[in-house]
Design a protein around this motif. Structure first.
Motif, PDB file in Angstrom:
ATOM      1  N   THR A  17       9.606  30.244  51.857  1.00  0.00           N
ATOM      2  CA  THR A  17      10.137  29.925  50.526  1.00  0.00           C
ATOM      3  C   THR A  17       9.548  28.621  50.005  1.00  0.00           C
ATOM      4  N   VAL A  18       9.420  27.621  50.886  1.00  0.00           N
ATOM      5  CA  VAL A  18       8.839  26.337  50.484  1.00  0.00           C
ATOM      6  C   VAL A  18       7.405  26.541  50.003  1.00  0.00           C
ATOM      7  N   LYS A  19       6.632  27.296  50.783  1.00  0.00           N
ATOM      8  CA  LYS A  19       5.225  27.512  50.424  1.00  0.00           C
ATOM      9  C   LYS A  19       5.097  28.272  49.108  1.00  0.00           C
ATOM     10  N   GLU A  20       5.918  29.319  48.963  1.00  0.00           N
ATOM     11  CA  GLU A  20       5.863  30.108  47.734  1.00  0.00           C
ATOM     12  C   GLU A  20       6.261  29.272  46.521  1.00  0.00           C
ATOM     13  N   HIS A  21       7.322  28.468  46.689  1.00  0.00           N
ATOM     14  CA  HIS A  21       7.794  27.675  45.559  1.00  0.00           C
ATOM     15  C   HIS A  21       6.790  26.575  45.207  1.00  0.00           C
ATOM     16  N   GLN A  22       6.158  26.020  46.224  1.00  0.00           N
ATOM     17  CA  GLN A  22       5.144  24.997  45.969  1.00  0.00           C
ATOM     18  C   GLN A  22       3.961  25.590  45.208  1.00  0.00           C
ATOM     19  N   GLU A  23       3.555  26.796  45.617  1.00  0.00           N
ATOM     20  CA  GLU A  23       2.445  27.460  44.927  1.00  0.00           C
ATOM     21  C   GLU A  23       2.831  27.787  43.491  1.00  0.00           C
ATOM     22  N   PHE A  24       4.075  28.258  43.321  1.00  0.00           N
ATOM     23  CA  PHE A  24       4.551  28.583  41.983  1.00  0.00           C
ATOM     24  C   PHE A  24       4.590  27.339  41.092  1.00  0.00           C
ATOM     25  N   THR A  25       5.054  26.235  41.666  1.00  0.00           N
ATOM     26  CA  THR A  25       5.111  24.976  40.922  1.00  0.00           C
ATOM     27  C   THR A  25       3.718  24.530  40.496  1.00  0.00           C
ATOM     28  N   ASN A  26       2.767  24.682  41.405  1.00  0.00           N
ATOM     29  CA  ASN A  26       1.388  24.310  41.077  1.00  0.00           C
ATOM     30  C   ASN A  26       0.849  25.152  39.934  1.00  0.00           C
ATOM     31  N   ARG A  27       1.233  26.429  39.932  1.00  0.00           N
ATOM     32  CA  ARG A  27       0.758  27.307  38.867  1.00  0.00           C
ATOM     33  C   ARG A  27       1.362  26.914  37.523  1.00  0.00           C
ATOM     34  N   LEU A  28       2.617  26.500  37.566  1.00  0.00           N
ATOM     35  CA  LEU A  28       3.236  26.062  36.319  1.00  0.00           C
ATOM     36  C   LEU A  28       2.580  24.787  35.798  1.00  0.00           C
ATOM     37  N   LYS A  29       2.111  23.962  36.723  1.00  0.00           N
ATOM     38  CA  LYS A  29       1.425  22.744  36.298  1.00  0.00           C
ATOM     39  C   LYS A  29       0.113  23.067  35.589  1.00  0.00           C
ATOM     40  N   GLN A  30      -0.382  24.263  35.858  1.00  0.00           N
ATOM     41  CA  GLN A  30      -1.617  24.679  35.194  1.00  0.00           C
ATOM     42  C   GLN A  30      -1.370  25.070  33.738  1.00  0.00           C
ATOM     43  N   TYR A  31      -0.108  24.998  33.347  1.00  0.00           N
ATOM     44  CA  TYR A  31       0.228  25.332  31.962  1.00  0.00           C
ATOM     45  C   TYR A  31      -0.556  24.454  30.987  1.00  0.00           C
ATOM     46  N   GLY A  32      -0.747  23.209  31.381  1.00  0.00           N
ATOM     47  CA  GLY A  32      -1.534  22.312  30.537  1.00  0.00           C
ATOM     48  C   GLY A  32      -2.948  22.822  30.347  1.00  0.00           C
ATOM     49  N   GLU A  33      -3.508  23.419  31.416  1.00  0.00           N
ATOM     50  CA  GLU A  33      -4.848  23.982  31.300  1.00  0.00           C
ATOM     51  C   GLU A  33      -4.854  25.158  30.338  1.00  0.00           C
ATOM     52  N   ARG A  34      -3.769  25.909  30.360  1.00  0.00           N
ATOM     53  CA  ARG A  34      -3.696  27.045  29.445  1.00  0.00           C
ATOM     54  C   ARG A  34      -3.630  26.568  27.995  1.00  0.00           C
ATOM     55  N   LEU A  35      -2.933  25.437  27.786  1.00  0.00           N
ATOM     56  CA  LEU A  35      -2.902  24.875  26.436  1.00  0.00           C
ATOM     57  C   LEU A  35      -4.308  24.470  25.998  1.00  0.00           C
ATOM     58  N   GLU A  36      -5.063  23.931  26.947  1.00  0.00           N
ATOM     59  CA  GLU A  36      -6.448  23.567  26.655  1.00  0.00           C
ATOM     60  C   GLU A  36      -7.260  24.814  26.330  1.00  0.00           C
ATOM     61  N   PHE A  37      -6.979  25.889  27.083  1.00  0.00           N
ATOM     62  CA  PHE A  37      -7.679  27.146  26.842  1.00  0.00           C
ATOM     63  C   PHE A  37      -7.309  27.712  25.472  1.00  0.00           C
ATOM     64  N   GLU A  38      -6.041  27.524  25.091  1.00  0.00           N
ATOM     65  CA  GLU A  38      -5.605  27.959  23.764  1.00  0.00           C
ATOM     66  C   GLU A  38      -6.389  27.229  22.682  1.00  0.00           C
ATOM     67  N   SER A  39      -6.662  25.950  22.927  1.00  0.00           N
ATOM     68  CA  SER A  39      -7.466  25.183  21.973  1.00  0.00           C
ATOM     69  C   SER A  39      -8.868  25.768  21.856  1.00  0.00           C
ATOM     70  N   LEU A  40      -9.398  26.231  23.016  1.00  0.00           N
ATOM     71  CA  LEU A  40     -10.714  26.867  23.005  1.00  0.00           C
ATOM     72  C   LEU A  40     -10.688  28.133  22.159  1.00  0.00           C
ATOM     73  N   LEU A  41      -9.638  28.934  22.324  1.00  0.00           N
ATOM     74  CA  LEU A  41      -9.516  30.160  21.534  1.00  0.00           C
ATOM     75  C   LEU A  41      -9.414  29.839  20.047  1.00  0.00           C
ATOM     76  N   ASN A  42      -8.661  28.788  19.734  1.00  0.00           N
ATOM     77  CA  ASN A  42      -8.532  28.394  18.330  1.00  0.00           C
ATOM     78  C   ASN A  42      -9.879  27.966  17.757  1.00  0.00           C
ATOM     79  N   ALA A  43     -10.662  27.283  18.592  1.00  0.00           N
ATOM     80  CA  ALA A  43     -11.987  26.851  18.135  1.00  0.00           C
ATOM     81  C   ALA A  43     -12.874  28.057  17.864  1.00  0.00           C
ATOM     82  N   ILE A  44     -12.768  29.064  18.750  1.00  0.00           N
ATOM     83  CA  ILE A  44     -13.554  30.287  18.557  1.00  0.00           C
ATOM     84  C   ILE A  44     -13.081  31.017  17.308  1.00  0.00           C
ATOM     85  N   HIS A  45     -11.750  31.010  17.108  1.00  0.00           N
ATOM     86  CA  HIS A  45     -11.185  31.628  15.904  1.00  0.00           C
ATOM     87  C   HIS A  45     -11.769  30.989  14.655  1.00  0.00           C
ATOM     88  N   ASP A  46     -11.890  29.647  14.678  1.00  0.00           N
ATOM     89  CA  ASP A  46     -12.451  28.944  13.526  1.00  0.00           C
ATOM     90  C   ASP A  46     -13.925  29.283  13.336  1.00  0.00           C
TER      91      ASP A  46
END
Length: 369
Positions: free
Chosen positions: A39-68
């Motif tokens: 459970t500790v390992k799974e939750h730690q991995e899950f937490t790390n993935r949620l921290k990647q949310y910021g990267e997804r926001l950056e990726f969203e910016s990339l999509l917006n740039a392509i949209h433009d």
């Protein structure tokens, strides 16, 4: 201990909120209880993935740039007139589009949880179950970013294709497993080639063999959406055809499947060329690569050119040269041997019935440069 209670303890452990004594006891528990450790390992991995949310926001910016970058309205208007491109993009990427939506939703919910927005036990229980589902989904989609980038590239390529495609000619099946013949001059110099059937279904093809001397090209359908054809209804005539025979051709001189009747007017082509017949059939450039059939529905040749010196006349490569071209294909270029059909199931049918039977085996050849 419930799942909620265990996760609360795990979070304190991972966030460094335990005292030294609590941490020591919990680490002993981890060593002794594999379920807790998992459970500790799974939750730690899950937490790390949620921290990647910021990267997804950056990726969203990339999509917006392509949209433009892309003129969306123009692209939309052009796609409306090219539905086959939309179908191709959906076939290639619909699972990735769905995955993108799922990840975005779960990431937002995860953020709400860690910011304290979701606090009730029912909400937390739902999030625990959700965490497990999203973890499975994300694990099976490690290439999400790469495949989404590929999807963007396909959209750009589709736009480029719209601007640079031409309806170059016709082609027809020489086997049920997706081998197609057309003229070499139809596909010469193409960056990519697609074929389209009478129902509007479009398939990507690769060039297997070309013979400039006989002006013949053999293509192979490589699109995953293609399903094997039924047995070819027409046969291929190996012997010489006679002058005056009724013949006809079918193909795509434009957007519509077209039938043109005529007769065999000469046993040779231009200046006594023995590779071609001359036929009294008015053709247009899009007819190139289409079959010429006799009254029984046997293929006797392939439309190759319009006779410029005689109105309403054309040249057709004799079918025996198609067999020669097929025999010359290196064996390592073929997934299966091509055997030209000698059985003819439409010989006793009327012309109208013959055309209905063969229509699904005749294709528009689209060339993209």
């Amino acid at each position: 201990m419930s799942d909620i209670e265990l996760i609360a303890i795990v979070e304190r452990y991972l966030n460094g909120e335990m005292s030294a004594d609590e941490r020591l006891r919990f680490e002993v528990l981890r060593r002794e209880n594999t379920e807790v450790d998992s459970t500790v390992k799974e939750h730690q991995e899950f937490t790390n993935r949620l921290k990647q949310y910021g990267e997804r926001l950056e990726f969203e910016s990339l999509l917006n740039a392509i949209h433009d970058e892309i003129d969306v309205q123009t692209l939309k208007d052009e796609f409306v007139h090219h539905p086959s491109i939309i179908v191709r993009l959906w076939r290639n990427h619909h699972s990735k589009i769905s995955m993108a939506a799922s990840i975005a939703i779960f990431a937002v919910l995860g953020t709400l949880f860690f910011t304290g927005y979701l606090k009730t036990q029912d909400q937390q229980s739902e999030l625990v179950a959700m965490r497990r589902r999203v973890d499975r989904e994300v694990r099976s989609n490690e290439n999400f970013r790469r495949t989404t980038t590929a999807m963007i590239k396909d959209i750009r390529d589709a736009k480029k294709s719209i601007d640079h495609n031409k309806y170059a000619g016709s082609g027809f099946a020489v086997s049920a497993d997706g081998y197609i013949v057309t003229n070499n001059h139809v596909i010469s110099g193409a960056d990519s080639v697609y074929i389209q059937n009478s129902a509007g279904d479009e398939y990507r093809v690769k060039t297997v063999y070309t013979d400039p001397k006989y002006d013949i090209a053999i293509l192979k359908i490589v699109d995953r959406s293609f399903t094997r054809l039924s047995s070819l209804p027409y046969g291929f005539k190996r012997t010489k055809s006679d002058l005056g025979e009724d013949v006809y051709t079918v193909g795509y001189p434009g957007d519509d499947f077209t039938y043109v009747p005529g007769n065999l007017s000469a046993a040779t082509g231009f200046n006594g060329d023995t590779i071609n017949y001359r036929i009294s059939i008015p053709v247009n450039p899009g007819n190139s690569g289409g079959p010429v059939l006799d009254s029984k529905g046997n293929v006797i040749g392939i439309i190759s050119a319009r006779a410029s010196q005689a109105e309403g006349a054309a040249f057709a490569i004799k079918s025996k040269y198609l067999q020669k071209a097929i025999n010359a294909i290196p064996s390592d270029s073929l997934k299966s041997k091509i055997n030209l059909n000698t059985r003819n199931s439409i010989a006793s049918m009327t012309r109208v019935q013959q055309i209905k039977k063969i229509q699904n085996y005749i294709f528009m050849v689209k060339v993209y440069n």
